[in-house]
Scaffold this motif. Structure first.
Motif, PDB file in Angstrom:
ATOM      1  N   GLN A 141       0.892  -1.404   0.060  1.00 23.27           N
ATOM      2  CA  GLN A 141       0.109   0.196   0.003  1.00 23.27           C
ATOM      3  C   GLN A 141       0.811   1.531   0.168  1.00 23.27           C
ATOM      4  O   GLN A 141       0.372   2.456  -0.396  1.00 23.27           O
ATOM      5  CB  GLN A 141      -0.992   0.058   1.276  1.00 23.27           C
ATOM      6  CG  GLN A 141      -0.277   0.187   2.365  1.00 23.27           C
ATOM      7  CD  GLN A 141      -1.051   0.889   3.728  1.00 23.27           C
ATOM      8  OE1 GLN A 141      -2.046   1.152   3.421  1.00 23.27           O
ATOM      9  NE2 GLN A 141      -0.346   0.742   5.003  1.00 23.27           N
ATOM     10  N   ASN A 142       2.024   1.113   0.338  1.00 21.13           N
ATOM     11  CA  ASN A 142       3.040   2.488   0.437  1.00 21.13           C
ATOM     12  C   ASN A 142       3.681   2.765  -0.630  1.00 21.13           C
ATOM     13  O   ASN A 142       4.145   3.803  -0.531  1.00 21.13           O
ATOM     14  CB  ASN A 142       3.808   2.089   1.594  1.00 21.13           C
ATOM     15  CG  ASN A 142       3.372   2.045   3.323  1.00 21.13           C
ATOM     16  OD1 ASN A 142       2.119   2.740   3.426  1.00 21.13           O
ATOM     17  ND2 ASN A 142       4.001   1.389   4.090  1.00 21.13           N
ATOM     18  N   LEU A 143       3.802   1.985  -1.632  1.00 21.07           N
ATOM     19  CA  LEU A 143       4.635   2.387  -2.727  1.00 21.07           C
ATOM     20  C   LEU A 143       4.017   1.889  -4.076  1.00 21.07           C
ATOM     21  O   LEU A 143       4.090   0.701  -4.452  1.00 21.07           O
ATOM     22  CB  LEU A 143       5.909   1.636  -2.559  1.00 21.07           C
ATOM     23  CG  LEU A 143       7.201   2.320  -3.397  1.00 21.07           C
ATOM     24  CD1 LEU A 143       7.186   3.915  -3.239  1.00 21.07           C
ATOM     25  CD2 LEU A 143       8.440   1.594  -3.348  1.00 21.07           C
ATOM     26  N   ALA A 144       3.464   2.478  -4.917  1.00 23.06           N
ATOM     27  CA  ALA A 144       3.055   2.485  -6.214  1.00 23.06           C
ATOM     28  C   ALA A 144       4.018   2.784  -7.114  1.00 23.06           C
ATOM     29  O   ALA A 144       5.068   3.470  -7.078  1.00 23.06           O
ATOM     30  CB  ALA A 144       1.701   3.383  -6.455  1.00 23.06           C
ATOM     31  N   PRO A 145       4.002   1.839  -8.284  1.00 23.17           N
ATOM     32  CA  PRO A 145       5.030   2.293  -9.355  1.00 23.17           C
ATOM     33  C   PRO A 145       4.871   3.816  -9.875  1.00 23.17           C
ATOM     34  O   PRO A 145       3.585   4.343 -10.081  1.00 23.17           O
ATOM     35  CB  PRO A 145       4.463   1.200 -10.534  1.00 23.17           C
ATOM     36  CG  PRO A 145       3.987   0.013  -9.836  1.00 23.17           C
ATOM     37  CD  PRO A 145       3.231   0.875  -8.620  1.00 23.17           C
ATOM     38  N   PRO A 146       5.964   4.452  -9.827  1.00 19.39           N
ATOM     39  CA  PRO A 146       6.026   5.810 -10.228  1.00 19.39           C
ATOM     40  C   PRO A 146       5.302   6.165 -11.651  1.00 19.39           C
ATOM     41  O   PRO A 146       4.880   7.284 -11.961  1.00 19.39           O
ATOM     42  CB  PRO A 146       7.284   6.358  -9.891  1.00 19.39           C
ATOM     43  CG  PRO A 146       8.340   5.261  -9.744  1.00 19.39           C
ATOM     44  CD  PRO A 146       7.287   4.212  -9.350  1.00 19.39           C
ATOM     45  N   GLU A 147       5.729   5.231 -12.487  1.00 18.16           N
ATOM     46  CA  GLU A 147       5.290   5.052 -13.840  1.00 18.16           C
ATOM     47  C   GLU A 147       3.824   5.420 -14.010  1.00 18.16           C
ATOM     48  O   GLU A 147       3.628   6.183 -15.232  1.00 18.16           O
ATOM     49  CB  GLU A 147       5.812   4.001 -14.688  1.00 18.16           C
ATOM     50  CG  GLU A 147       7.395   3.786 -14.593  1.00 18.16           C
ATOM     51  CD  GLU A 147       7.709   2.832 -13.596  1.00 18.16           C
ATOM     52  OE1 GLU A 147       8.763   2.299 -13.792  1.00 18.16           O
ATOM     53  OE2 GLU A 147       6.894   2.895 -12.648  1.00 18.16           O
ATOM     54  N   PHE A 148       2.838   5.163 -13.090  1.00 18.38           N
ATOM     55  CA  PHE A 148       1.541   5.314 -13.209  1.00 18.38           C
ATOM     56  C   PHE A 148       1.181   6.606 -12.795  1.00 18.38           C
ATOM     57  O   PHE A 148       0.031   7.066 -13.220  1.00 18.38           O
ATOM     58  CB  PHE A 148       0.807   4.069 -12.428  1.00 18.38           C
ATOM     59  CG  PHE A 148       1.150   2.937 -12.690  1.00 18.38           C
ATOM     60  CD1 PHE A 148       1.572   2.464 -14.271  1.00 18.38           C
ATOM     61  CD2 PHE A 148       1.185   1.778 -11.787  1.00 18.38           C
ATOM     62  CE1 PHE A 148       1.683   1.199 -14.443  1.00 18.38           C
ATOM     63  CE2 PHE A 148       1.464   0.371 -12.141  1.00 18.38           C
ATOM     64  CZ  PHE A 148       1.863   0.279 -13.566  1.00 18.38           C
ATOM     65  N   HIS A 149       1.641   7.202 -12.014  1.00 18.45           N
ATOM     66  CA  HIS A 149       1.536   8.726 -11.739  1.00 18.45           C
ATOM     67  C   HIS A 149       0.337   8.721 -10.892  1.00 18.45           C
ATOM     68  O   HIS A 149      -0.591   9.572 -11.273  1.00 18.45           O
ATOM     69  CB  HIS A 149       1.640   9.993 -12.882  1.00 18.45           C
ATOM     70  CG  HIS A 149       2.908   9.837 -13.404  1.00 18.45           C
ATOM     71  ND1 HIS A 149       3.992  10.417 -13.030  1.00 18.45           N
ATOM     72  CD2 HIS A 149       3.086   9.263 -14.753  1.00 18.45           C
ATOM     73  CE1 HIS A 149       4.939  10.405 -13.901  1.00 18.45           C
ATOM     74  NE2 HIS A 149       4.464   9.732 -14.900  1.00 18.45           N
TER      75      HIS A 149
END
Length: 466
Positions: free
Chosen positions: A341-349
């Motif tokens: 829950q704490n870290l989504a892929p940054p590529e998705f913005h």
């Protein structure tokens, strides 16, 4: 003489001076600094003052400038302390619906990850904010960065330590050390704290002041107070977004989505019922260019269908679903020890809170480590990102609305002052703005920085009008 392990501010005599030559006002004596674990236990009750007495004070005294802070979290308390310390004659009231600094107390497993000590360069620091990294590359962290945070706490009796991954905690390994320090400083400077209250409505009166309607739980007794300055620092909760919208702001979530409207009994394909562009989240649901265009093209169809239907949203329209799956898989390999829950892929913005919504919506354990996420779960997440559906339940709202995604757009805020570009004397700080930091102390650093800048700006304005 205590010096920040990161350099910067130094505690000199009875004042703190930072590496920019700024003065932070009175601090504790050197003997107190050396014995920084012996803070008296500070309870919230000690700081209570009724709003009714605040009203009486405003009526009985000659005109005095008032700052009201909505939200008693890290950004709100820090901003209140900064403003009051700089302008002692400014009346400062913090209104908090629960207990102050709750998130500070429970964060980091009860230790409080105050900031991060590995990223002092502001350009590199900004890269750790998937949403806001471009805007934060300017003067934002130069005004109050990790060095300043470490030094501020050092000068107020709290030493921090740096762990191998850069996360910084109090040497006591207890978040109570941070909470007690902040509440002690608030009390010492004369900041008034009021819990169990929620600001429900705000408007600007003819005198240019804010009329703030505050309700007290559980009887919902409402009172109105006036303020010259307003700082909204409510974190990612609905309350702050509702207030921001009341004062003319929008709430942004997604800069580019593809949205398709499906209506019952509609057999033919209508190209205009698929739109691409920005989508906003307001206090009532979806809005913005995409939704407005869909509503315009489908006005008669929506009316005839009693506003029942389905909205299909692709949150990464420029990526194929296979690309989304590969990005998720690579993210899993790279961040095995991070919580899902704490870290989504940054590529998705994606806004952090929307990512948390997706995780929960798929029935996944939010505390699961990325290393433990199954391939099937990754496929479910990829499908949710590419083909997310929401049921229309009537005109002006959607059945599933995630109003805690995103925040006040940075384009509507002057980051040099944290003042609204729409409403004068309105300020924002913390997670209420459209900024998401990754784990590791970055979200708290955003809170300290925003609170400091807002408090400083309010103090300057108060001085110029005194």
């Amino acid at each position: 003489m205590p010096v920040s392990p990161l350099g910067g501010q130094r505690c000199l005599g009875s004042q703190a001076t930072d590496f920019h030559g700024r003065h932070h006002g009175p601090i504790f004596s050197h003997s107190r600094l050396r014995d920084h674990h012996r803070y008296p236990k500070v309870t919230f009750k000690r700081h209570r003052i009724s709003i009714s007495s605040m009203q009486q004070h405003q009526q009985q005294q000659s005109y005095e400038q008032v700052l009201v802070v909505i939200g008693g979290g890290a950004a709100g308390i820090f901003g209140a302390i900064r403003a009051k310390n700089a302008v002692p004659q400014l009346k400062v009231l913090v209104v908090e619906k629960g207990k102050p600094l709750t998130k500070v107390r429970i964060s980091g497993g009860g230790r409080c990850n105050v900031t991060n000590g590995h990223f002092i360069d502001t350009m590199i620091l900004a890269d750790h904010y998937p949403r806001g990294n471009r805007e934060l590359r300017g003067s934002y962290f130069k005004a109050h960065g990790p060095k300043d945070t470490v030094t501020w706490f050092s000068c107020h009796g709290v030493q921090l330590k740096t762990e191998e991954d850069g996360r910084m905690f109090p040497v006591s390994d207890s978040s109570s050390t941070i909470v007690d320090c902040l509440l002690s400083e608030a009390h010492k400077n004369g900041v008034l704290l009021e819990s169990g209250r929620i600001a429900t409505q705000i408007s600007c009166n003819d005198n240019g002041r804010f009329d703030i309607v505050v309700a007290k739980a559980p009887d919902n007794l409402k009172q109105t107070i006036q303020a010259d300055y307003l700082l909204i620092a409510t974190g990612g909760c609905r309350q702050g977004y509702v207030l921001a919208v009341q004062l003319g702001h929008t709430i942004v979530s997604f800069s580019r989505v593809r949205a398709k409207l499906k209506l019952p009994n509609l057999q033919k394909s209508i190209p205009q019922l698929t739109q691409v562009g920005p989508m906003l989240v307001t206090h009532w649901g979806f809005s913005g260019p995409v939704i407005l265009r869909l509503s315009a093209w489908a006005a008669r169809l929506l009316f005839s269908s009693a506003y029942q239907g389905t909205l299909l949203v692709d949150f990464v329209p420029d990526l194929h679903v296979d690309d989304v799956k590969n990005i998720l898989l690579n993210h899993k390999r790279k961040y095995k020890k991070q919580k899902l829950q704490n870290l989504a892929p940054p590529e998705f913005h994606l806004p952090k809170r929307f990512w948390q919504y997706l995780v929960e919506h798929q029935g996944l354990d939010k505390n699961t480590l990325w290393a433990s996420v199954s391939h099937h779960s990754l496929q479910l997440l990829a499908s949710s990102i590419k083909y997310c559906s929401f049921d229309l339940s009537g005109k002006g709202e959607f059945k599933d609305e995630f109003v805690t995604a995103g925040g006040v757009p940075l384009s509507e805020i002057n980051l040099n002052t944290m003042e609204s570009r729409i409403c004068p004397n309105l300020f924002f700080a913390g997670e209420v703005i459209n900024v998401d930091g990754i784990t590791g102390g970055f979200n708290f650093q955003n809170a300290w920085t925003g609170g400091y800048i807002a408090g400083t700006s309010i103090a300057k304005s108060a001085l110029s009008h005194s």
